[in-house]
Scaffold this motif. Structure first.
Motif, short mmCIF file in Angstrom:
data_model
loop_
_atom_site.label_atom_id
_atom_site.label_comp_id
_atom_site.label_asym_id
_atom_site.label_seq_id
_atom_site.Cartn_x
_atom_site.Cartn_y
_atom_site.Cartn_z
N SER A 7 0.96 -1.20 0.08
CA SER A 7 -0.10 -0.15 -0.14
C SER A 7 0.97 1.27 -0.18
N ALA A 8 1.93 1.13 0.73
CA ALA A 8 2.95 2.39 0.84
C ALA A 8 3.73 2.61 -0.32
N PHE A 9 4.05 1.39 -0.98
CA PHE A 9 4.63 1.59 -2.41
C PHE A 9 3.72 1.95 -3.68
N ASP A 10 2.53 1.71 -3.41
CA ASP A 10 1.26 2.22 -4.44
C ASP A 10 1.14 3.66 -4.11
N THR A 11 1.00 3.93 -2.95
CA THR A 11 0.86 5.39 -2.76
C THR A 11 1.88 6.40 -3.10
N GLU A 12 3.20 5.83 -2.95
CA GLU A 12 4.30 6.67 -3.32
C GLU A 12 4.42 6.95 -4.80
N ARG A 13 3.98 5.57 -5.36
CA ARG A 13 4.36 5.61 -6.93
C ARG A 13 2.93 6.78 -7.36
N LEU A 14 1.69 6.64 -6.88
CA LEU A 14 0.72 7.59 -7.19
C LEU A 14 1.14 8.96 -7.10
N LYS A 15 1.67 9.36 -5.82
CA LYS A 15 2.42 10.78 -5.58
C LYS A 15 3.27 11.09 -6.78
N ARG A 16 4.38 10.08 -7.19
CA ARG A 16 5.24 10.38 -7.94
C ARG A 16 4.70 10.65 -9.40
N ARG A 17 3.80 9.87 -9.85
CA ARG A 17 2.92 10.20 -11.00
C ARG A 17 2.39 11.50 -11.02
N ALA A 18 1.77 11.81 -9.92
CA ALA A 18 0.89 13.10 -9.77
C ALA A 18 1.89 14.27 -10.06
N ARG A 19 3.00 14.21 -9.41
CA ARG A 19 3.99 15.28 -9.55
C ARG A 19 4.64 15.39 -10.91
N GLU A 20 4.58 14.09 -11.58
CA GLU A 20 5.16 14.17 -13.23
C GLU A 20 4.08 14.78 -14.05
N ILE A 21 2.90 14.48 -14.02
CA ILE A 21 1.98 15.03 -14.80
C ILE A 21 1.09 16.32 -14.34
N GLY A 22 1.22 16.57 -13.13
CA GLY A 22 0.49 17.77 -12.61
C GLY A 22 0.75 19.10 -13.36
N PRO A 23 1.87 19.44 -13.46
CA PRO A 23 2.13 20.66 -14.20
C PRO A 23 1.59 20.95 -15.57
N GLY A 24 1.63 19.86 -16.49
CA GLY A 24 1.09 19.91 -17.81
C GLY A 24 -0.27 19.96 -17.58
N LEU A 25 -0.87 18.95 -16.71
CA LEU A 25 -2.38 19.29 -16.54
C LEU A 25 -3.01 20.52 -16.30
N LEU A 26 -2.35 20.91 -14.98
CA LEU A 26 -2.84 22.38 -14.99
C LEU A 26 -2.60 23.21 -15.95
N VAL A 27 -1.51 23.41 -16.47
CA VAL A 27 -1.53 24.49 -17.55
C VAL A 27 -2.86 24.17 -18.43
N SER A 28 -2.83 22.91 -18.98
CA SER A 28 -3.98 22.65 -19.80
C SER A 28 -5.46 23.00 -19.38
N ALA A 29 -5.50 22.71 -17.95
CA ALA A 29 -6.78 23.09 -17.35
C ALA A 29 -6.89 24.76 -17.31
N VAL A 30 -5.95 25.58 -17.25
CA VAL A 30 -5.93 26.93 -17.08
C VAL A 30 -6.31 27.41 -18.41
N ILE A 31 -5.64 26.95 -19.53
CA ILE A 31 -5.96 27.30 -20.92
C ILE A 31 -7.60 27.02 -20.95
N GLY A 32 -7.76 25.80 -20.66
CA GLY A 32 -9.33 25.38 -20.81
C GLY A 32 -10.26 26.48 -20.26
N ILE A 33 -10.23 27.03 -18.99
CA ILE A 33 -10.90 27.69 -18.19
C ILE A 33 -10.84 29.15 -19.07
N ALA A 34 -9.61 29.55 -19.29
CA ALA A 34 -9.47 30.71 -20.19
C ALA A 34 -10.40 30.74 -21.46
N ALA A 35 -10.41 29.57 -22.16
CA ALA A 35 -11.05 29.37 -23.16
C ALA A 35 -12.61 29.69 -23.05
#
Length: 343
Positions: A7-35
């Protein structure tokens, strides 16, 4: 491994994945909101604004912390959005298209691939390029290109052909998304006919959705349904290509490396459409999933825009460009002529 450690391993892997895709996903969301803001305050189509704003931030998709997130958004979030559109589709809408229009779309797919093979021969290009470009134009753009490339025997030009095709259909789909809804107004078609034209001619699912909903909700629903009919042909087309290649004595890639013939998001779309047709989706749930779908598609379109580099198309050879543009024009004229003839 103990359950707690797992469980700890899976949680850490999810956190790492979130840090990896978070910035790009956030930028895309901001552009979508602006649109969406521009759409609500100035009457501009939200999908079109998201695409154009995304193209303006293309540099974010080239390098840096946003690359992974933009890639994830353009693929996974898009597929989620398209899958959830199934709650707005029903057998009633499909039957409303009529057997003639469905047949028109299917014939258009087959003829476009044949035109690609003839065109490649006339231009002195190989049959591999003909199949990958013809299939991508006829069916579903970059996704079809990658699926077809997976069953083609490899040579020194395989990687180049795939990259060229993916780039070309992305650029052509972007241009079509902007121009087709404008050009088709000249022919005084109704909303359903426009949806059939857009869904039957534009290469990638994202741009079909963007073009359709930039015209109207009815056009968007129809365009998406017609596009999914084309996407569903990926399985039989790839199967025919694979069998023909093996019959000719050429070897393709290992089965374990091939992508699924029918993408999961298509199956999810069809599953939700079936449930909706049977009346098993409550209205409140349908409305909620429809809103989630709309926002997912808006954010995904922004990411698709950021991934689009219009200048890179100039790096490929002239005959190959003529081939894929010719295939694009053929399917556009064929579907338009068919829609006008069928009334």
């Amino acid at each position: 491994m103990p359950a707690t450690a797992q469980s700890a391993f899976d949680t850490e892997r999810l956190k790492r994945r979130a840090r990896e895709i978070g910035p790009g996903l956030l930028v895309s969301a901001v552009i979508g909101i602006a649109a969406q803001f521009l759409s609500e305050h100035y009457g501009a189509p939200a999908m079109l604004m998201a695409l154009l704003l995304g193209i303006a931030f293309h540099f974010l998709a080239e390098e840096g912390r946003c690359v992974s997130g933009i890639e994830f958004t353009a693929k996974s979030v898009l597929r989620i959005g398209v899958a959830l559109l199934g709650v707005r589709i029903s057998v009633e809408l499909l039957m409303g298209l009529g057997v003639e229009l469905i047949a028109l779309v299917i014939v258009g797919v087959v003829l476009t691939i044949l035109v690609g093979m003839v065109g490649a021969r006339l231009l002195g290009r190989g049959w591999r390029l003909a199949l990958i470009t013809g299939g991508s134009v006829a069916i579903c753009g970059a996704s079809a290109a990658m699926a077809i490339a997976a069953v083609l025997p490899k040579n020194e030009h395989s990687e180049r052909n795939l990259i060229f095709t993916v780039l070309s259909v992305t650029v052509l789909s972007t241009v079509a998304m902007i121009l087709y809804p404008i050009v088709v107004q000249v022919f005084d078609l109704d909303q359903r006919a426009i949806g059939v034209f857009l869904g039957g001619t534009i290469h990638d699912v994202a741009q079909v959705v963007g073009a359709g909903f930039s015209v109207s909700e009815e056009t968007g629903d129809t365009a998406t349904l017609v596009k999914l009919i084309r996407v569903s042909m990926l399985a039989p087309v790839v199967l025919v290509f694979s069998l023909a290649i093996r019959a000719g004595g050429a070897e393709a890639v290992e089965p374990s490396r091939r992508p699924p013939l029918v993408p999961a998001f298509v199956l999810a779309f069809l599953g939700l459409a079936t449930l909706n047709s049977l009346g098993l989706v409550p209205e409140i749930a349908a409305d909620l999933l429809s809103d989630v779908s709309r926002w997912a598609l808006l954010v995904a379109i922004a990411a698709v825009g950021m991934k689009t580099s219009l200048r890179r198309i100039l790096d490929v050879g002239g005959p190959a460009v003529v081939l894929i543009v010719g295939e694009t024009l053929f399917i556009a004229f064929f579907i338009l002529a068919g829609v006008l003839w069928l009334g």
